[in-house]
Each structure stands twice: as structure tokens, then as C-alpha cells.
Design a protein around this motif. Structure first.
Motif, short mmCIF file in Angstrom:
data_model
loop_
_atom_site.label_atom_id
_atom_site.label_comp_id
_atom_site.label_asym_id
_atom_site.label_seq_id
_atom_site.Cartn_x
_atom_site.Cartn_y
_atom_site.Cartn_z
N SER A 82 -1.48 -7.90 -7.06
CA SER A 82 -0.92 -8.99 -7.58
C SER A 82 0.51 -8.74 -8.13
O SER A 82 0.95 -9.69 -8.76
CB SER A 82 -1.93 -9.71 -8.52
N HIS A 83 1.09 -7.71 -8.07
CA HIS A 83 2.28 -7.37 -8.45
C HIS A 83 3.35 -8.30 -7.49
O HIS A 83 3.43 -7.87 -6.16
CB HIS A 83 2.65 -6.08 -8.22
N ASP A 84 3.98 -9.17 -8.04
CA ASP A 84 5.02 -10.09 -7.35
C ASP A 84 5.89 -9.00 -6.54
O ASP A 84 6.54 -9.37 -5.53
CB ASP A 84 5.64 -10.96 -8.19
N ASP A 85 6.55 -8.14 -7.24
CA ASP A 85 7.41 -7.21 -6.89
C ASP A 85 7.01 -5.86 -5.87
O ASP A 85 7.89 -4.89 -5.82
CB ASP A 85 8.53 -6.85 -7.79
N PHE A 86 5.93 -6.02 -5.44
CA PHE A 86 5.45 -4.86 -4.63
C PHE A 86 4.90 -5.26 -3.21
O PHE A 86 4.24 -6.47 -3.24
CB PHE A 86 4.41 -3.92 -5.39
N ARG A 87 5.10 -4.66 -2.31
CA ARG A 87 4.91 -4.97 -0.84
C ARG A 87 3.43 -4.58 -0.48
O ARG A 87 3.47 -3.30 -0.25
CB ARG A 87 6.00 -4.68 0.17
N TYR A 88 2.61 -5.42 -0.76
CA TYR A 88 0.98 -4.64 -0.29
C TYR A 88 0.56 -4.85 1.38
O TYR A 88 1.29 -5.65 1.89
CB TYR A 88 0.24 -5.81 -1.18
N SER A 89 -0.16 -3.92 1.51
CA SER A 89 -0.73 -4.13 3.12
C SER A 89 -1.38 -5.36 3.15
O SER A 89 -2.01 -5.95 2.17
CB SER A 89 -1.57 -2.89 3.17
N LYS A 90 -1.70 -5.73 4.40
CA LYS A 90 -2.51 -6.84 4.78
C LYS A 90 -3.85 -6.80 3.89
O LYS A 90 -4.46 -7.71 3.54
CB LYS A 90 -2.53 -7.09 6.05
N SER A 91 -4.40 -5.46 4.16
CA SER A 91 -5.64 -5.42 3.56
C SER A 91 -5.82 -5.69 2.13
O SER A 91 -6.71 -6.27 1.67
CB SER A 91 -6.04 -3.97 3.73
N PHE A 92 -4.78 -5.27 1.32
CA PHE A 92 -4.83 -5.45 -0.13
C PHE A 92 -4.48 -6.99 -0.50
O PHE A 92 -4.90 -7.66 -1.43
CB PHE A 92 -3.68 -4.44 -0.78
N GLN A 93 -3.85 -7.64 0.56
CA GLN A 93 -3.33 -8.95 0.39
C GLN A 93 -4.62 -9.81 0.19
O GLN A 93 -4.92 -10.83 -0.13
CB GLN A 93 -2.38 -9.43 1.42
N ARG A 94 -5.64 -9.44 1.46
CA ARG A 94 -6.86 -9.92 1.65
C ARG A 94 -7.83 -9.84 0.12
O ARG A 94 -8.47 -10.84 -0.07
CB ARG A 94 -7.74 -9.34 2.78
N LEU A 95 -7.61 -8.49 -0.22
CA LEU A 95 -8.54 -8.46 -1.42
C LEU A 95 -7.87 -9.25 -2.74
O LEU A 95 -8.72 -9.52 -3.32
CB LEU A 95 -8.15 -6.87 -1.71
N ARG A 96 -6.58 -9.53 -2.56
CA ARG A 96 -6.19 -10.18 -3.71
C ARG A 96 -6.73 -11.69 -3.22
O ARG A 96 -6.99 -12.25 -4.28
CB ARG A 96 -4.79 -10.27 -3.68
N ASN A 97 -6.89 -12.02 -2.11
CA ASN A 97 -7.31 -13.38 -2.19
C ASN A 97 -8.52 -13.87 -2.32
O ASN A 97 -9.15 -14.86 -2.40
CB ASN A 97 -6.84 -13.75 -0.65
#
Lengths: 235, 421
Positions: A66-81
Motif C-alpha cells: 500500500s505504499h503509494d510511491d512504490f511500484r509493486y509487482s502484480k502479485s503484491f497488487q493482488r495481495l493488496r486488493n
């Protein structure tokens, strides 16, 4: 951001040399050594910034990825969701084997199979999140201990003196004289009714967060001792 | 280490047996003597419980300069018009009538070698166990331009009583459309949600009496306790009235000029009609004089609140550096009971039970809109550690918020009875 970094730095200064940080939760000093495995990608403390991985200040209670200023992998984006938050239990699962929760990331860390190592690392990381003394709703720093009483000392069941001592936690809110403005009276209840009510809070059948919390760490004989004490209390 | 009751009782009994007989710590002078310095939630509770539970076996003396104690908790409700000042005042008559020797004087020195406390009036009191519960004092120079000589122009109102009345009077006298500025304290400080409940209560007052007035909060922190709940409440009840300036926007770069009644926030100067300066805090002075502080606070052992510098000195409440518990009246009361049990056990050989601590902080945001946060804690070898907790949710029903407020009123009745008898 300035005060956050200062806060993290202060926490580092407050970490006493040679002292485990969070009691049952783990040995932060050992956790600091384990953190060497993470340092290639993650920074923590004063001046920490994102590198290959995001910085780990204020990790506890944060939604994963959830850091707005870090570019996460798709896998972590899914985890965030999924809304997953980082707490001691989720971090423990993640550190055991990161790929069980987020596969296909840049993170090459294979995990920590030893539970004590994970607890120690969590204790170290915990120093860089909110302090409950300042923000009471911050994550716990210790795991609940087992308050069950050994059957061998069940002779103390109903110990009025012990009940009187335990009642100190009750009479901060409940009036010993029996007043019931805002908070119900618990004086002169039949013992059975008292025990049934407390056990219901303990099992969360009765809804009230304060009472669930208080009853949740009382053993059966402690509840009985309280029941015996309040059943006869008259001032 | 996980402490179970058997282990704790066992060690307690070994200690008692090693002492050969109860009251051995009285050291040949008759009854053991406990001196308690500070008559707030920690000190009054400890004094009352030791006197009550020892049934006369321990001499308990409470040193407190004030004849009437005004609780800091609920003092914000006075600012909001929900409580009268008289509601917050409590005498020590109940303690005196129940065996506590109440001495209205200032403790000015502690001789830990001779085990005596000296009072401003000249008396010297010997003790076997000393309990310090002096609350907070302010860190000099914490807010450039402010010191206690300026507290009439810019009140802190963080020790309840005349300061609270002064702030209320200034609030009442604010010109139409005026500006109320709060300089909030850095961590750690007494009552983490306290400044923000105060903002809510000031906003409640202004909405009813001066609806075009503005509130500015200059805060050195990036976030604060119950932040989402307060910000939701301010938006719902006091839309557009509260401007909170956190560290990211210069809230940590503040100075004041009491003569000009101005506040500089990150270089921008604002004229204030009322300015509530809550400086950085430290343990009450007597803790420092007793030599039990390390930095601003007094480190203690979690199991019994004894000082890490001296096993015969205990430090309670706001002044202590104990771990995870917030500096609150509830915490001090909870710590006092653990301490009282341990002190009585050490002096009389009575049973000593495992330490358990808890805390709940209620805050009022608007009429019958109460929220709360709480946790349970236990003693670890290093500190008092949080093990569980809860917090009110945003978006709760009005009925639940009303019940929470009523619960807080019940708690006030309960804890003050618990403190003063």
C-alpha cells in the motif's frame, strides 16, 4: 515525513543493548541480526527509503502493498486488493514462506522455517511501527499468554482474597457500592449468574469489547473467585 | 517468560518464608510505613488499596498539595459544557476517614539511603516503601517562546483546575469569528486522545456560541490516537471549523509569542484569540529529585511497578516508563492496584498475585457521540506489553455512540469512587 523518521530513529536509540524487546513475542536483538537477510532489498529506521523493496517503517497495521510511491509487482497488487494487513500473525505466515502468499515477485527470500527466528524478526520490525503507549490502538507487542491455572492449585478456587484482588480490574468501572449509572452493577449477583455471564463474554457470545477483553484472560477459577467476592460484597 | 499463578505464588511464598515473619521490613520500628507522593489516579488508588487491604497493618501516608483534586480526565467535557467544575473536584476526606494519613504539602526531596521524604513544610517522613505518582511536568523550552510564566496568556490546561477554568473563560470571551489555536504535544504525553477530544469540545462550544470561529491545531506528530474517529466526527459535526496541521505540513516547527498572541507555524504567523499550548512532558519533578528517572521518565519493572533504580521505590502512572500502556487515569489506577498488592505482600507477607493491567480511553466528540479504545496488558520481563485491544469503528450508529458515552459516565463514577472511596 520528518517526524516519522525521527520517531523511527528514536525507537532505535531506545532499544536497549542485550534486552529482548517484546517479551514473549521474540528477541529483537536476534531479530536485528536476522534482518541482515533482508537488508539487501529493504531499509528500516531513520532515513529509510524504498530500494528494491519498500522500506519497512510503520509496517504493522498497514495493508500489504500500500505504499503509494512504490511500484509493486502484480502479485503484491493482488495481495493488496484482498485487504490483507500486516500483523504479527500474517507476517509470521509470510516469513515462513513468502511464496505461499505472494508468488512471482522480485523477492528471492526463501523464508524462515524456524518459528523463533520469525518471532525474533517480528519483534525487531515491531520497533519501527506505532507504539501502543502513544497510539493505544496500535498493534500488540506481545502474544497473549496462557492464563489457565494449573489444576493442582484449584484449591484456590473461590478464594475470596484472590477475588478481591482481581476485582480491582472490575471496580475501575463498576462501582463497588453498587451504583449502576452507565455501567451495570455487578454487586450481589447470584454466583451462578455471574459465572454464566462472564463465560459468555469469554466465548464472545455476549457482545461488549471491554468485557470480552477482560473475561477472555480470566481462568475458570478466577471467574469463580470473582463471583464469590461480588456475591457477598456490601459496603 | 510466561508467568503462571503457581510460579508467582511460589516465589512469593519463598520470599515471605525468607523474611521469617510478616512486617520484617518494618525493621524494628513497629508497623511498616508506606509514603505515597501524589494523590491522583495512581497515588490515591494505591494509598486507598494498601490501607483498605492491610486492615491497619501498614501505615499509609499520602502527600498531596491540593485539598481538592480536579481530575484531568473529563476536564475537556467541562470545556464543552457537559460537566461543571464542581463535578471534577474530589476531596481526600474519604481516604482520611479510611485510614490514610493525608498530608497536604509538597514533597521536595527524597533520601533513598535514609529512606525519607522531605516536605516543603519541614517535615521528614520515613518510609519502608515509597510510591511516587507525581503525574507530569513540562519540558522547559519545548515550545519556543512559551514557559510557565506565560501560561495565563497561553494556558496549557493539562493539569486540571484553575488552568481549565482559565481556558474556558478565554473560550467564552473569544470574539465572533475568532481563532483558537492549539499547539499539540509530541509523544509521549498524558492521554493520547486528550488534545483531540479537547478540540472536539472546543468545536462543540464554538458551534453553539461562535459558529464562524476557526480552530487550528499545530501538531508535531503525523498521526494521533483515534485519528480516523476524530476526523470523521469533526467532518460530521463541525464541518470546515477544524484545520489540523500535522508534521508533514510544518506542525512540528512552531513557536509562540504570548505578548503578541501570535503563533508561528513553519514560518507563517497567525494571530490567535485563544492559544492552548500543550508542551512536551516529563515525569513530575519529585521523580527526578528522587533519582529514579532516566531521561524524561522513570523506568519501572512491569511486575510490580518498582523503580529500576531502587526496589523500595515504585513509580505509577504518567511519570513511569513502563512499556505499552498509554499515560491515562485508567492506566494509573490499574497500575496502582498491582503495585498495592505487591507492596502489601512485601511488607506484611500477604499473597501477591500476578500482575494484570488494562486500560480504556473514552472520548466525547459531540453530544452523546462517544468513542473508545482499550487494551489488556501483562507484565513481561522487559515491560508492560499489550496483548489484546479494541477500538470503536467509524460509522457506528448513534445509539451505540450514545451508549458508549453513557458508559464513560459510569466509568467516571466508578474510578473516582475507586480512587477516593
Amino acid at each position: 515525513m520528518r517526524s516519522r523518521l525521527a520517531h523511527a530513529g528514536l525507537l532505535a536509540l531506545l532499544l536497549p543493548a542485550g534486552a529482548p524487546a517484546f517479551g514473549q513475542a521474540g528477541d529483537a536483538e536476534n531479530g536485528q541480526e536476522i534482518f541482515a537477510k533482508c537488508k539487501g532489498c529493504h531499509q528500516i529506521g531513520a532515513d529509510a527509503v524504498h530500494r528494491i523493496g519498500p522500506h519497512l517503517n510503520f509496517l504493522f497495521g498497514r495493508v500489504a502493498g500500500s505504499h503509494d510511491d512504490f511500484r509493486y509487482s502484480k502479485s503484491f497488487q493482488r495481495l493488496r486488493n484482498t485487504g490483507l494487513e500486516w500483523h504479527a500473525d500474517t507476517l509470521d505466515a509470510f516469513f515462513e514462506n513468502p511464496r505461499t502468499m505472494a508468488s512471482g515477485t522480485r523477492m528471492s527470500f526463501r523464508g524462515l522455517p524456524d518459528a523463533q527466528d520469525r518471532a525474533d524478526l517480528i519483534a525487531f520490525l515491531r520497533h519501527y511501527s506505532d507504539d501502543p503507549a502513544n497510539i493505544p490502538e496500535a498493534d500488540p507487542t506481545a502474544q497473549a499468554s496462557d492464563h489457565d491455572i494449573d489444576p493442582a492449585i484449584l484449591a484456590l478456587e473461590g478464594d475470596a482474597e484472590y477475588g478481591a484482588y482481581l476485582s480491582g480490574e472490575c471496580t475501575t468501572c463498576h462501582q463497588a457500592a453498587g451504583g449502576d449509572d452507565g455501567i451495570p452493577s455487578i454487586v450481589l449477583w447470584p454466583e451462578e449468574d455471574f459465572v454464566i455471564a462472564m463465560q459468555a463474554y469469554k466465548s464472545k457470545t455476549r457482545a461488549h469489547p471491554v468485557m470480552q477483553m477482560v473475561a477472555g484472560r480470566l481462568g475458570d477459577e478466577e471467574i469463580a473467585a470473582l463471583a464469590a467476592y461480588f456475591a457477598t460484597l456490601e459496603e | 517468560m510466561t508467568l503462571n499463578r503457581r510460579a508467582f505464588l511460589g516465589s512469593s511464598m519463598v520470599t515471605a518464608a525468607g523474611l521469617a515473619a510478616p512486617m520484617v521490613l518494618a525493621d524494628g520500628h513497629g508497623k511498616p510505613r508506606v509514603v505515597v507522593v501524589g494523590g491522583g489516579a495512581g497515588g490515591a488508588t494505591a494509598a486507598r488499596y494498601i490501607a483498605k487491604d492491610s486492615k491497619g497493618a501498614v501505615d499509609v501516608t499520602l502527600i498531596e498539595p491540593s485539598r481538592t483534586y480536579y481530575t484531568c480526565f473529563f476536564s475537556n467535557l467541562y470545556l464543552g459544557g457537559f460537566r461543571d467544575m464542581d463535578d471534577l473536584g474530589h476531596s481526600y476526606g474519604g481516604l482520611a476517614a479510611n485510614g490514610v494519613n493525608v498530608v497536604h504539602d509538597w514533597a521536595v526531596a527524597v533520601d533513598r539511603d535514609a529512606k525519607t521524604v522531605s516536605l516543603a513544610g519541614g517535615a521528614v517522613l520515613p518510609y519502608d516503601k515509597l510510591i511516587l505518582s507525581p503525574g507530569i511536568d513540562f519540558v522547559e523550552g519545548a515550545v519556543p517562546g512559551w514557559d510557565v510564566s506565560a501560561q495565563n496568556a497561553m494556558p496549557h490546561a493539562y493539569k486540571a483546575g484553575s488552568q481549565t477554568e482559565l481556558l474556558k473563560a478565554q473560550l467564552n470571551a473569544m470574539p465572533e469569528g475568532g481563532t483558537f489555536v492549539m499547539v499539540a504535544p509530541p509523544n509521549p504525553y498524558r492521554c493520547p486522545p486528550g488534545p483531540y477530544e479537547r478540540i472536539s469540545m472546543v468545536a462543540h462550544h464554538l458551534k453553539a456560541n461562535n459558529p464562524t470561529a476557526k480552530i487550528i491545531v499545530a501538531d508535531p506528530k503525523e498521526k494521533f490516537s483515534k485519528m480516523a474517529l476524530f476526523q470523521e466526527g469533526w467532518a460530521n459535526h463541525y464541518e470546515g471549523m477544524v484545520d489540523w496541521i500535522g508534521a508533514d505540513f510544518g506542525g512540528d516547527n512552531v513557536s509562540v509569542d504570548p505578548a503578541a498572541m501570535t503563533v508561528s507555524i513553519d514560518g507563517e504567523v497567525t494571530k490567535a484569540d485563544v492559544c492552548n499550548v500543550i508542551p512536551a512532558m516529563k515525569a513530575g519533578r519529585i521523580a527526578e529529585l528522587a533519582g529514579v528517572t532516566d531521561g524524561n521518565w522513570a523506568p519501572v519493572n512491569a511486575a510490580d511497578m518498582s523503580s529500576k533504580a531502587d526496589p523500595d521505590v515504585h513509580v505509577l502512572g504518567d511519570a513511569s516508563q513502563q512499556g505499552d500502556m498509554p499515560k491515562s487515569g485508567f492506566s494509573a489506577n490499574s497500575q496502582a492496584k498491582v503495585c498495592a498488592n505487591a507492596v502489601r505482600g512485601a511488607l506484611t507477607g500477604s499473597k501477591v498475585f500476578p500482575a494484570k493491567f488494562s486500560n480504556t480511553c473514552w472520548s466525547l466528540i459531540a453530544t452523546e457521540d462517544g468513542v473508545k479504545v482499550g487494551a489488556s496488558y501483562e507484565a513481561t520481563p522487559e515491560k508492560i506489553a499489550k496483548v489484546d485491544g479494541f477500538i470503536s469503528a467509524t460509522g457506528e450508529t448513534a445509539e451505540l455512540r450514545k451508549a458508549t458515552f453513557q458508559e464513560s459516565e459510569g466509568w467516571y463514577s466508578g474510578i473516582t469512587a475507586d480512587m477516593f472511596g
